[in-house]
Design a protein around this motif. Structure first.
Motif, mmCIF file in Angstrom:
data_model
loop_
_atom_site.group_PDB
_atom_site.id
_atom_site.type_symbol
_atom_site.label_atom_id
_atom_site.label_comp_id
_atom_site.label_asym_id
_atom_site.label_seq_id
_atom_site.Cartn_x
_atom_site.Cartn_y
_atom_site.Cartn_z
ATOM 1 N N PRO A 7 0.839 -1.205 0.000
ATOM 2 C CA PRO A 7 0.000 0.000 0.000
ATOM 3 C C PRO A 7 0.872 1.252 0.000
ATOM 4 C CG PRO A 7 -0.705 -1.548 1.700
ATOM 5 C CD PRO A 7 0.614 -2.040 1.199
ATOM 6 N N ILE A 8 0.326 2.347 -0.485
ATOM 7 C CA ILE A 8 1.109 3.562 -0.659
ATOM 8 C C ILE A 8 1.718 4.052 0.651
ATOM 9 C CG2 ILE A 8 -0.947 5.018 -0.494
ATOM 10 C CD1 ILE A 8 2.229 5.674 -2.626
ATOM 11 N N ASP A 9 1.019 3.934 1.759
ATOM 12 C CA ASP A 9 1.584 4.388 3.042
ATOM 13 C C ASP A 9 2.824 3.572 3.412
ATOM 14 O OD1 ASP A 9 -0.370 6.281 3.235
ATOM 15 O OD2 ASP A 9 -1.607 5.167 4.666
ATOM 16 N N GLU A 10 2.815 2.294 3.109
ATOM 17 C CA GLU A 10 3.981 1.464 3.397
ATOM 18 C C GLU A 10 5.108 1.721 2.393
ATOM 19 O OE1 GLU A 10 3.171 -2.692 4.067
ATOM 20 O OE2 GLU A 10 1.202 -2.248 4.944
ATOM 21 N N LEU A 11 4.744 2.018 1.148
ATOM 22 C CA LEU A 11 5.767 2.343 0.155
ATOM 23 C C LEU A 11 6.582 3.564 0.589
ATOM 24 C CD1 LEU A 11 3.777 1.878 -3.178
ATOM 25 C CD2 LEU A 11 5.604 0.411 -2.313
ATOM 26 N N ARG A 12 5.930 4.526 1.207
ATOM 27 C CA ARG A 12 6.615 5.781 1.555
ATOM 28 C C ARG A 12 7.635 5.589 2.677
ATOM 29 N NH1 ARG A 12 4.638 9.665 -1.516
ATOM 30 N NH2 ARG A 12 2.462 9.609 -2.220
ATOM 31 N N THR A 13 7.570 4.468 3.366
ATOM 32 C CA THR A 13 8.549 4.210 4.432
ATOM 33 C C THR A 13 9.381 2.950 4.177
ATOM 34 O OG1 THR A 13 6.901 2.976 5.722
ATOM 35 C CG2 THR A 13 7.103 5.343 6.165
ATOM 36 N N TYR A 14 9.133 2.291 3.051
ATOM 37 C CA TYR A 14 9.786 1.013 2.760
ATOM 38 C C TYR A 14 11.297 1.185 2.599
ATOM 39 C CZ TYR A 14 11.434 -3.007 0.123
ATOM 40 O OH TYR A 14 12.166 -4.084 -0.313
ATOM 41 N N ARG A 15 12.052 0.253 3.161
ATOM 42 C CA ARG A 15 13.505 0.230 3.005
ATOM 43 C C ARG A 15 13.934 -1.140 2.486
ATOM 44 N NH1 ARG A 15 16.380 5.134 3.364
ATOM 45 N NH2 ARG A 15 15.045 6.551 4.553
ATOM 46 N N ASP A 272 2.818 -1.152 -11.841
ATOM 47 C CA ASP A 272 3.993 -1.479 -12.646
ATOM 48 C C ASP A 272 4.550 -2.837 -12.235
ATOM 49 O OD1 ASP A 272 6.363 -1.592 -14.049
ATOM 50 O OD2 ASP A 272 7.047 0.414 -13.486
ATOM 51 N N GLN A 273 4.386 -3.832 -13.104
ATOM 52 C CA GLN A 273 4.921 -5.169 -12.817
ATOM 53 C C GLN A 273 6.345 -5.335 -13.330
ATOM 54 O OE1 GLN A 273 2.113 -8.615 -13.262
ATOM 55 N NE2 GLN A 273 0.924 -7.082 -14.371
ATOM 56 N N THR A 274 6.804 -4.439 -14.205
ATOM 57 C CA THR A 274 8.169 -4.524 -14.719
ATOM 58 C C THR A 274 9.164 -3.997 -13.700
ATOM 59 O OG1 THR A 274 7.369 -4.296 -16.991
ATOM 60 C CG2 THR A 274 9.697 -3.831 -16.605
ATOM 61 N N CYS A 275 8.873 -2.823 -13.148
ATOM 62 C CA CYS A 275 9.677 -2.227 -12.075
ATOM 63 C C CYS A 275 8.737 -1.947 -10.912
ATOM 64 C CB CYS A 275 10.365 -0.945 -12.547
ATOM 65 S SG CYS A 275 11.557 -1.215 -13.867
ATOM 66 N N PRO A 276 8.487 -2.949 -10.067
ATOM 67 C CA PRO A 276 7.482 -2.810 -9.015
ATOM 68 C C PRO A 276 7.692 -1.550 -8.170
ATOM 69 C CG PRO A 276 8.235 -5.077 -9.147
ATOM 70 C CD PRO A 276 9.133 -4.274 -10.049
ATOM 71 N N PRO A 277 6.603 -0.907 -7.768
ATOM 72 C CA PRO A 277 6.725 0.372 -7.052
ATOM 73 C C PRO A 277 7.570 0.300 -5.784
ATOM 74 C CG PRO A 277 4.463 -0.467 -6.999
ATOM 75 C CD PRO A 277 5.198 -1.263 -8.009
ATOM 76 N N SER A 278 7.557 -0.831 -5.076
ATOM 77 C CA SER A 278 8.376 -0.916 -3.864
ATOM 78 C C SER A 278 9.855 -0.802 -4.194
ATOM 79 C CB SER A 278 8.097 -2.216 -3.109
ATOM 80 O OG SER A 278 8.337 -3.344 -3.928
ATOM 81 N N THR A 279 10.267 -1.311 -5.356
ATOM 82 C CA THR A 279 11.681 -1.218 -5.725
ATOM 83 C C THR A 279 12.066 0.213 -6.082
ATOM 84 O OG1 THR A 279 11.377 -1.721 -8.093
ATOM 85 C CG2 THR A 279 11.554 -3.575 -6.575
ATOM 86 N N VAL A 280 11.117 0.940 -6.673
ATOM 87 C CA VAL A 280 11.354 2.357 -6.976
ATOM 88 C C VAL A 280 11.421 3.161 -5.684
ATOM 89 C CG1 VAL A 280 10.439 4.402 -8.129
ATOM 90 C CG2 VAL A 280 10.243 2.149 -9.229
ATOM 91 N N PHE A 281 10.482 2.926 -4.792
ATOM 92 C CA PHE A 281 10.491 3.645 -3.514
ATOM 93 C C PHE A 281 11.713 3.283 -2.686
ATOM 94 C CE2 PHE A 281 6.157 4.901 -4.371
ATOM 95 C CZ PHE A 281 6.005 6.077 -3.657
ATOM 96 N N ALA A 282 12.232 2.061 -2.842
ATOM 97 C CA ALA A 282 13.450 1.691 -2.117
ATOM 98 C C ALA A 282 14.586 2.640 -2.475
ATOM 99 C CB ALA A 282 13.843 0.255 -2.438
#
Length: 321
Positions: A7-15, A272-282
């Motif tokens: 979820p977007i809230d978790e993406l914003r803090t994901y490491r 985005d399944q090619t570059c998943p959003p969590s990897t971008v936010f990382a």
């Protein structure tokens, strides 16, 4: 494709859990030092394209190993001094294509340097730069070429070419070295992040839906290529996972981002399944400079923001260049 990642809230803090090699800085310092032993030999040949609002130069410069790398430099037809400069890197499988496909940034008053991608440019946007270095057996594509060792990995050469492209762009009298930025989408975004971590004095970077970030998560979260090339390689070469992931850690955008010294504008697409959003936010969350922003496209796949993101960059970049 509906939302599949955090979820977007978790993406914003994901490491990311990617582990940085202890000799990461030494590895890249050695790589760039060895490359700079070769003369940059940047050459700019005017090209008659039939275009009237821009001047185009066919560029050749020495990249990794002194290998010749091609590019285009496009500037407005009427210029009277050094211009703010955009260095652009190309997405996976693509090449520099033809000059008339790169008119946006020169039309906005910038000098625009497009780097060709060694060994690529046959899936779309034709390229003209060979990769003269071979590798051990690899899965089709570029992700596993030389992947058993950081010294031989394909992206060591490509990221080094990216740094040299900045140096080549800055060598031209119509570019302003102090106002140089790096941009790119997908693979081009991954190269942008790497260059942003390796070149300490860029004025800005803008990676869109970047590839090559957070390998430990990306390789296990998506089954879409190009990340899946790594899984397919390991499916055949059983028992090499630890070795391959160690190599990839030297090329992970997360570790370059931790060294980012320029203002940054990222973009991510939540489907985005090619570059998943969590990897971008990382990579975004690791970016070291305080002046950073990420545009999020809720219902888009790897096309990301497309022309909408270009419009955002046209407003954001001039303020920093």
């Amino acid at each position: 494709m509906a939302l599949f990642d955090l979820p977007i809230d978790e993406l914003r803090t994901y490491r990311s859990a990617s582990v940085e090699p202890s000799d990461f800085d030494a590895f890249w310092a050695k790589t760039l030092q060895e490359t700079r032993e070769h003369d940059l030999d940047a050459r700019f040949e005017p090209v008659d394209t039939g275009l009237r609002t821009v001047q185009v130069h066919d560029v050749t410069f020495a990249g990794f190993g002194g290998h010749p790398v091609k590019g285009w430099l496009t500037v407005p037809s009427s210029v009277d001094g050094p211009l703010p400069t955009v260095v652009e890197y190309i997405g996976y499988g693509g090449g520099r294509a033809l000059p008339h496909t790169h008119l946006l940034w020169a039309s906005a008053g910038f000098a625009h340097f497009v780097m060709d991608t060694r060994g690529q440019g046959s899936a779309w946007g034709g390229g003209e730069t060979p990769d003269p270095v071979g590798s051990a057996p690899a899965f089709p594509g570029f992700m596993t070429r030389g992947v058993d060792d950081p010294e031989t990995y394909y992206y060591r050469r490509l990221f080094t070419d990216g740094v040299r492209a900045v140096e080549a762009a800055r060598s031209h009298p119509l570019t302003d070295a102090s106002r140089t930025s790096a941009i790119g989408t997908s693979q081009g975004g991954g190269i942008t992040i790497a260059v942003g971590g390796l070149v300490p004095d860029l004025a800005a970077v803008a990676p869109d839906v970047p590839f090559l970030c957070d390998f430990p998560r990306a390789t296990r979260l998506t089954d879409r290529n190009p990340y899946r090339e790594i899984g397919n390689y390991l499916q055949t070469h059983r028992g090499r996972t630890e070795r391959v992931m160690r190599t990839l850690s030297y090329f992970d955008g997360v570790h370059f981002a931790a060294r980012g010294r320029a203002p940054a504008l990222f973009s991510a697409a939540l489907e985005d399944q090619t570059c998943p959003p969590s990897t971008v936010f990382a990579a975004f969350n690791a970016w070291a400079h305080d002046d950073k922003k990420i545009e999020v496209y809720d219902f888009n796949d790897h096309e990301g923001g497309g022309p909408y993101q270009e419009a955002v960059k046209l407003r954001w970049l001039p303020a920093r260049l």
